[in-house]
Write a protein that holds these residues in place. Structure first.
Motif, PDB file in Angstrom:
ATOM      1  N   LEU A 137      10.281  19.862   0.814  1.00 20.50           N
ATOM      2  CA  LEU A 137       9.762  19.586   2.150  1.00 20.50           C
ATOM      3  C   LEU A 137      10.685  18.633   2.900  1.00 20.50           C
ATOM      4  N   ARG A 138      11.174  17.627   2.194  1.00 16.80           N
ATOM      5  CA  ARG A 138      12.106  16.681   2.819  1.00 16.80           C
ATOM      6  C   ARG A 138      13.361  17.407   3.274  1.00 16.80           C
ATOM      7  N   GLY A 139      13.908  18.268   2.403  1.00 15.71           N
ATOM      8  CA  GLY A 139      15.112  19.015   2.746  1.00 15.71           C
ATOM      9  C   GLY A 139      14.889  19.947   3.922  1.00 15.71           C
ATOM     10  N   ARG A 140      13.735  20.600   3.946  1.00 16.88           N
ATOM     11  CA  ARG A 140      13.401  21.510   5.039  1.00 16.88           C
ATOM     12  C   ARG A 140      13.279  20.748   6.358  1.00 16.88           C
ATOM     13  N   CYS A 141      12.634  19.593   6.291  1.00 16.35           N
ATOM     14  CA  CYS A 141      12.451  18.773   7.477  1.00 16.35           C
ATOM     15  C   CYS A 141      13.801  18.309   8.031  1.00 16.35           C
ATOM     16  N   HIS A 188      -2.708   8.868   3.017  1.00 12.53           N
ATOM     17  CA  HIS A 188      -2.083   8.524   1.741  1.00 12.53           C
ATOM     18  C   HIS A 188      -1.538   9.757   1.028  1.00 12.53           C
ATOM     19  N   SER A 189      -1.078  10.726   1.806  1.00 10.84           N
ATOM     20  CA  SER A 189      -0.477  11.921   1.227  1.00 10.84           C
ATOM     21  C   SER A 189       0.882  12.169   1.868  1.00 10.84           C
ATOM     22  N   THR A 190       1.930  11.980   1.084  1.00  8.18           N
ATOM     23  CA  THR A 190       3.286  12.243   1.572  1.00  8.18           C
ATOM     24  C   THR A 190       3.426  13.701   1.972  1.00  8.18           C
ATOM     25  N   GLU A 218       8.876   7.281   2.176  1.00  5.69           N
ATOM     26  CA  GLU A 218       9.536   6.571   3.264  1.00  5.69           C
ATOM     27  C   GLU A 218      10.089   7.557   4.295  1.00  5.69           C
ATOM     28  N   PHE A 219      10.621   8.680   3.808  1.00  5.82           N
ATOM     29  CA  PHE A 219      11.179   9.687   4.714  1.00  5.82           C
ATOM     30  C   PHE A 219      10.100  10.271   5.623  1.00  5.82           C
ATOM     31  N   SER A 220       8.888  10.461   5.083  1.00  5.66           N
ATOM     32  CA  SER A 220       7.819  11.064   5.881  1.00  5.66           C
ATOM     33  C   SER A 220       7.472  10.194   7.083  1.00  5.66           C
ATOM     34  N   PHE A 221       7.482   8.868   6.897  1.00  7.62           N
ATOM     35  CA  PHE A 221       7.218   7.972   8.025  1.00  7.62           C
ATOM     36  C   PHE A 221       8.399   7.967   8.992  1.00  7.62           C
ATOM     37  N   TRP A 222       9.600   8.002   8.446  1.00  9.44           N
ATOM     38  CA  TRP A 222      10.815   8.052   9.281  1.00  9.44           C
ATOM     39  C   TRP A 222      10.800   9.301  10.163  1.00  9.44           C
ATOM     40  N   ASP A 280       0.842  -1.193   0.000  1.00  6.58           N
ATOM     41  CA  ASP A 280       0.000   0.000   0.000  1.00  6.58           C
ATOM     42  C   ASP A 280       0.879   1.244   0.000  1.00  6.58           C
ATOM     43  N   HIS A 281       0.818   2.026  -1.055  1.00  5.29           N
ATOM     44  CA  HIS A 281       1.624   3.239  -1.180  1.00  5.29           C
ATOM     45  C   HIS A 281       0.716   4.463  -1.259  1.00  5.29           C
ATOM     46  N   ASP A 282       1.323   5.625  -1.096  1.00  2.19           N
ATOM     47  CA  ASP A 282       0.576   6.861  -1.283  1.00  2.19           C
ATOM     48  C   ASP A 282       0.060   6.921  -2.709  1.00  2.19           C
ATOM     49  N   GLY A 283      -1.149   7.454  -2.857  1.00  2.29           N
ATOM     50  CA  GLY A 283      -1.745   7.532  -4.180  1.00  2.29           C
ATOM     51  C   GLY A 283      -1.273   8.763  -4.919  1.00  2.29           C
ATOM     52  N   ASP A 284      -2.188   9.360  -5.684  1.00  2.00           N
ATOM     53  CA  ASP A 284      -1.892  10.598  -6.393  1.00  2.00           C
ATOM     54  C   ASP A 284      -1.773  11.683  -5.341  1.00  2.00           C
ATOM     55  N   ASP A 285      -0.556  11.902  -4.870  1.00  2.00           N
ATOM     56  CA  ASP A 285      -0.324  12.698  -3.671  1.00  2.00           C
ATOM     57  C   ASP A 285      -0.887  14.098  -3.784  1.00  2.00           C
TER      58      ASP A 285
END
Length: 205
Positions: free
Chosen positions: A115-119, A169-171, A144-148, A55-60
């Motif tokens: 967003l990943r870089g900012r986080c 289901h939204s990264t 994966e990073f969002s869950f981490w 199960d992955h994120d859909g059309d984010d």
């Protein structure tokens, strides 16, 4: 139903009919079909998944894209007759549609990357490198990073919030939630430092 694939890395018999296990959580899976398995007389049956998919994120971020991902409709037919009398695709309109799709996909990826870089930047400013690496190397994949990253802002006993974000289901929403909390914490620390500095100056006077 939505579940998480778990790997048992250690188990031991605690007492009669009880087994203690230590697990490592894996990817989300969606159980499509399951069956009941008889264990022993007097014990409730176990449920075993017979069909499941990752199960992955859909059309984010569908909500955000709903207004921007509308490609302008071309007027008239998408085909036209050339000098030879052959119907061919309207290259100008088709190319514009393709370029628009590519541009939107690039914007979406860039937004998640930003967003990943900012986080990661906020985490580096607010906690030690050792603490960050204690949860493993930050994944490059945004989903994966969002869950981490959620593990830095959710308490271990906050089961409702964990279930909420596991089902999300939204990264972009998960990353935005983490970034928002980290940014708020950063501002609180900044105000505390300023108050301490003012108090220190007052004492010196």
């Amino acid at each position: 139903s939505l579940s998480v694939l778990m790997k048992i890395v250690e188990h031991t018999d605690v007492e009669e009919d009880n087994i203690g296990v230590r697990c490592v959580g894996g990817p989300r899976v969606r159980v499509l079909q399951q069956e009941e398995v008889h264990v022993r007389d007097g014990a409730p049956p176990m449920k075993r998944a017979t069909e499941l998919v990752l199960d992955h994120d859909g059309d984010d971020n569908k909500e955000d894209l709903r207004n921007t991902n509308k490609i302008p409709k071309t007027s008239g037919s998408l085909t036209k007759e050339n000098d030879n009398g052959i119907n061919s695709a309207d290259d100008d309109n088709t190319n514009a549609d393709v370029e628009r799709n590519i541009e939107l996909e690039q914007q979406k990826r860039e937004s998640l990357a930003e967003l990943r870089g900012r986080c990661l930047e906020l985490l580096s400013n607010l906690t030690s490198h050792k603490s960050i690496m204690s949860l493993g190397i930050p994944p490059l994949d945004a989903e994966e990073f969002s869950f981490w990253a959620l593990r830095f802002v959710l308490a271990y006993n906050d089961v409702p919030s964990r279930h909420k974000w596991l089902s999300c289901h939204s990264t972009r929403r998960r990353l935005g939630f983490v970034v928002g909390l980290l940014d708020e914490f950063k501002q609180v620390k900044k105000r505390q430092r300023e108050q301490n500095d003012r108090a220190s100056c007052t004492n010196k006077e």
